[in-house]
Design a protein around this motif. Structure first.
Motif, mmCIF file in Angstrom:
data_model
loop_
_atom_site.group_PDB
_atom_site.id
_atom_site.type_symbol
_atom_site.label_atom_id
_atom_site.label_comp_id
_atom_site.label_asym_id
_atom_site.label_seq_id
_atom_site.Cartn_x
_atom_site.Cartn_y
_atom_site.Cartn_z
ATOM 1 N N UNK A 384 0.831 -1.218 0.000
ATOM 2 C CA UNK A 384 0.000 0.000 0.000
ATOM 3 C C UNK A 384 0.856 1.255 0.000
ATOM 4 N N UNK A 385 0.472 2.210 -0.865
ATOM 5 C CA UNK A 385 1.148 3.498 -0.918
ATOM 6 C C UNK A 385 0.140 4.594 -0.608
ATOM 7 N N UNK A 386 0.478 5.381 0.396
ATOM 8 C CA UNK A 386 -0.397 6.459 0.824
ATOM 9 C C UNK A 386 0.173 7.782 0.341
ATOM 10 N N UNK A 387 -0.733 8.670 -0.027
ATOM 11 C CA UNK A 387 -0.321 9.989 -0.494
ATOM 12 C C UNK A 387 -1.271 11.025 0.077
ATOM 13 N N UNK A 388 -0.734 12.201 0.382
ATOM 14 C CA UNK A 388 -1.575 13.274 0.896
ATOM 15 C C UNK A 388 -2.469 13.784 -0.216
ATOM 16 N N UNK A 389 -3.746 13.929 0.083
ATOM 17 C CA UNK A 389 -4.715 14.452 -0.884
ATOM 18 C C UNK A 389 -5.460 15.586 -0.217
ATOM 19 N N UNK A 390 -5.101 16.811 -0.544
ATOM 20 C CA UNK A 390 -5.704 17.947 0.132
ATOM 21 C C UNK A 390 -5.243 17.962 1.578
ATOM 22 N N UNK A 391 -6.176 17.788 2.519
ATOM 23 C CA UNK A 391 -5.830 17.729 3.943
ATOM 24 C C UNK A 391 -5.945 16.308 4.471
ATOM 25 N N UNK A 392 -6.033 15.324 3.560
ATOM 26 C CA UNK A 392 -6.210 13.944 3.980
ATOM 27 C C UNK A 392 -5.224 13.004 3.331
ATOM 28 N N UNK A 393 -5.213 11.779 3.823
ATOM 29 C CA UNK A 393 -4.349 10.733 3.306
ATOM 30 C C UNK A 393 -5.190 9.729 2.539
ATOM 31 N N UNK A 394 -4.747 9.334 1.322
ATOM 32 C CA UNK A 394 -5.534 8.394 0.544
ATOM 33 C C UNK A 394 -4.645 7.306 -0.032
ATOM 34 N N UNK A 395 -5.246 6.132 -0.149
ATOM 35 C CA UNK A 395 -4.587 4.994 -0.762
ATOM 36 C C UNK A 395 -4.642 5.161 -2.273
ATOM 37 N N UNK A 396 -3.511 4.954 -2.940
ATOM 38 C CA UNK A 396 -3.450 5.221 -4.374
ATOM 39 C C UNK A 396 -4.144 4.139 -5.199
ATOM 40 N N UNK A 397 -3.908 2.882 -4.879
ATOM 41 C CA UNK A 397 -4.538 1.773 -5.585
ATOM 42 C C UNK A 397 -4.848 0.673 -4.581
ATOM 43 N N UNK A 398 -5.761 -0.228 -4.964
ATOM 44 C CA UNK A 398 -6.078 -1.387 -4.136
ATOM 45 C C UNK A 398 -6.414 -2.561 -5.061
ATOM 46 N N UNK A 399 -5.383 -3.198 -5.644
ATOM 47 C CA UNK A 399 -5.613 -4.302 -6.578
ATOM 48 C C UNK A 399 -5.949 -5.598 -5.836
ATOM 49 N N UNK A 400 -7.076 -6.213 -6.208
ATOM 50 C CA UNK A 400 -7.538 -7.413 -5.516
ATOM 51 C C UNK A 400 -8.105 -8.433 -6.503
ATOM 52 N N UNK A 401 -8.230 -9.662 -6.014
ATOM 53 C CA UNK A 401 -8.980 -10.715 -6.682
ATOM 54 C C UNK A 401 -10.267 -10.913 -5.901
ATOM 55 N N UNK A 402 -11.407 -10.867 -6.580
ATOM 56 C CA UNK A 402 -12.705 -10.968 -5.916
ATOM 57 C C UNK A 402 -13.409 -12.270 -6.256
ATOM 58 N N UNK A 403 -14.209 -12.752 -5.305
ATOM 59 C CA UNK A 403 -15.107 -13.882 -5.550
ATOM 60 C C UNK A 403 -16.509 -13.401 -5.210
ATOM 61 N N UNK A 404 -17.397 -13.414 -6.204
ATOM 62 C CA UNK A 404 -18.758 -12.940 -6.025
ATOM 63 C C UNK A 404 -19.590 -13.942 -5.253
#
Length: 409
Positions: A384-404
């Motif tokens: 996970x890579x976090x970056x400041x966005x405005x006055x907050x911190x946000x995760x740049x990407x979240x790649x996953x494998x999903x099972x419906x």
């Protein structure tokens, strides 16, 4: 260790290496000095602010500063974590009483509990459709781009909020385009300037379109208000950015926590009645909005320090929410934590205008996700890579494998 030697001396909320484990830095700030100085500001690349900032990190001190409008002003001009372009000042967040009270009263009517409650069915439908869409892509999906970014944009750009979006020439996926605009306005480069100007141009185009084709939405109602055209643009720009940026960052961080903790996922799936309290604890724990900003109105003595008129104050909301004196076992996620008087939505007069909407979106998103998705696993090697966005911190990407699991809701 002297004040010049310890980490607060060059504390910078946007520093990416520190941002990856910001809460460790916050623990040091709270333990060493709840009201400390950072000499980071006034350097090249930052907007014009005083040579240093006072950094406020404990729960009690953050609340006190936020409540004292006589000593601390919200009239920010080019603070270090703000975009380099866009309306200045922003309505209502960069105003003090009495202007703030007037502006806020005019905007809060759009986000009352009754208005937001009327949106529940449509928000749930959007969340369900987005989850189904995630499975149209074979293999891995990015939950930031595919879900966390998209839901807040789709919620905001419909009635009774911002209404139907005006067409953007040459753009097919307007939702992704809007999300990129909002995200890039925080970039302290020409990219950020361009995104902010394009957003401003788009807001102006929306008002022109509403003049020709009024809707039952906020832009139309703003045009019928006492606000000047410039004030209308500032207010709408702020509502759009704040109403999508923070919920997106919060949702991405929550999904990351759920995927890493399958037991918590199963708990919320099996006991959905816990989700409202879990939302509050997620907001406290993840610290989406990290900083707030004030300027000192008049010279005074505060917490043993002499502070001067015009000094810059940085409120660390996220640090306050991890203060052990306010929250027992503060670094542990407790989904049924009571009481939970967190400051994730701010405190004082500038408490978040869209609090009801944010809670609704996050609650429904979690409900739909844990029920519709059987399992999700982070892609191997993901860091996970976090970056400041405005006055907050946000995760740049979240790649996953999903099972419906099921789409029959």
């Amino acid at each position: 260790m002297t004040e010049d030697e310890w980490p607060c001396r060059d504390f910078d909320p946007t520093d990416e290496p520190r941002l990856q484990d910001q809460f460790a830095v916050y623990r040091q700030l709270r333990s060493r000095s709840p009201f400390a100085r950072s000499a980071k500001y006034g350097q090249a690349g930052w907007a014009a602010v005083p040579e240093c900032a006072w950094v406020v990190s404990t729960y009690d001190e953050v609340k006190k500063v936020a409540a004292d409008d006589d000593t601390f002003s919200s009239r920010i001009r080019g603070g270090p974590t703000r975009p380099h372009a866009g309306p200045d000042p922003l309505i209502p967040i960069h105003f003090d009483p009495p202007e703030h009270r007037i502006y806020r009263a005019g905007l809060s009517r759009f986000f009352t509990h009754r208005v937001v409650a009327s949106m529940e069915a449509s928000v749930r439908q959007l969340a369900n459709e987005l989850v189904v869409d995630l499975f149209s892509d074979a293999g891995q999906v990015d939950l930031v781009a595919g879900f966390a970014d998209r839901l807040p944009q789709l919620v905001m750009w419909r009635q009774p909020l911002l209404g139907e979006p005006a067409p953007v020439p040459g753009v097919v996926d307007w939702v992704a385009h809007f999300a990129r605009w909002v995200r890039h306005t925080n970039d302290p480069t020409d990219v950020g300037d361009t995104a902010a100007r394009e957003m401003l141009d788009y807001v102006s185009a929306v008002f022109e379109q509403r003049q020709q084709n009024p809707q039952q939405d906020i832009p139309t109602k703003l045009q019928d208000s006492a606000l000047s055209p410039e004030e209308q643009v500032s207010a709408l720009w702020f509502l759009w950015k704040a109403g999508t940026e923070t919920p997106s960052a919060a949702l991405a961080a929550i999904l990351h926590l759920l995927i890493r903790d399958q037991e918590l996922w199963r708990c919320l799936r099996d006991q959905p009645s816990l989700i409202p309290s879990a939302v509050e604890e997620f907001l406290r724990f993840i610290g989406v909005v990290h900083t707030g900003q004030r300027f000192v109105r008049r010279a005074t003595r505060w917490n043993g320090h002499d502070i001067s008129e015009g000094d810059f104050i940085m409120l660390l909301w996220a640090s306050a929410n991890r203060d052990e004196r306010a929250f027992p076992d503060a670094d542990r996620l407790v989904v049924d934590r009571q009481p939970n008087d967190h400051v994730a939505f701010g405190s004082g007069r500038h408490h978040c205008l869209g609090v009801h909407l944010a809670r609704l979106e996050l609650r429904i998103a979690i409900e739909v996700f844990v029920q519709q998705v059987q399992s999700a696993h982070l892609v191997e090697g993901f860091v996970p890579r976090w970056k400041m966005a405005g006055v907050g911190r946000r995760l740049q990407t979240l790649p996953v494998q999903l099972v419906l699991q099921s789409v029959n809701q």
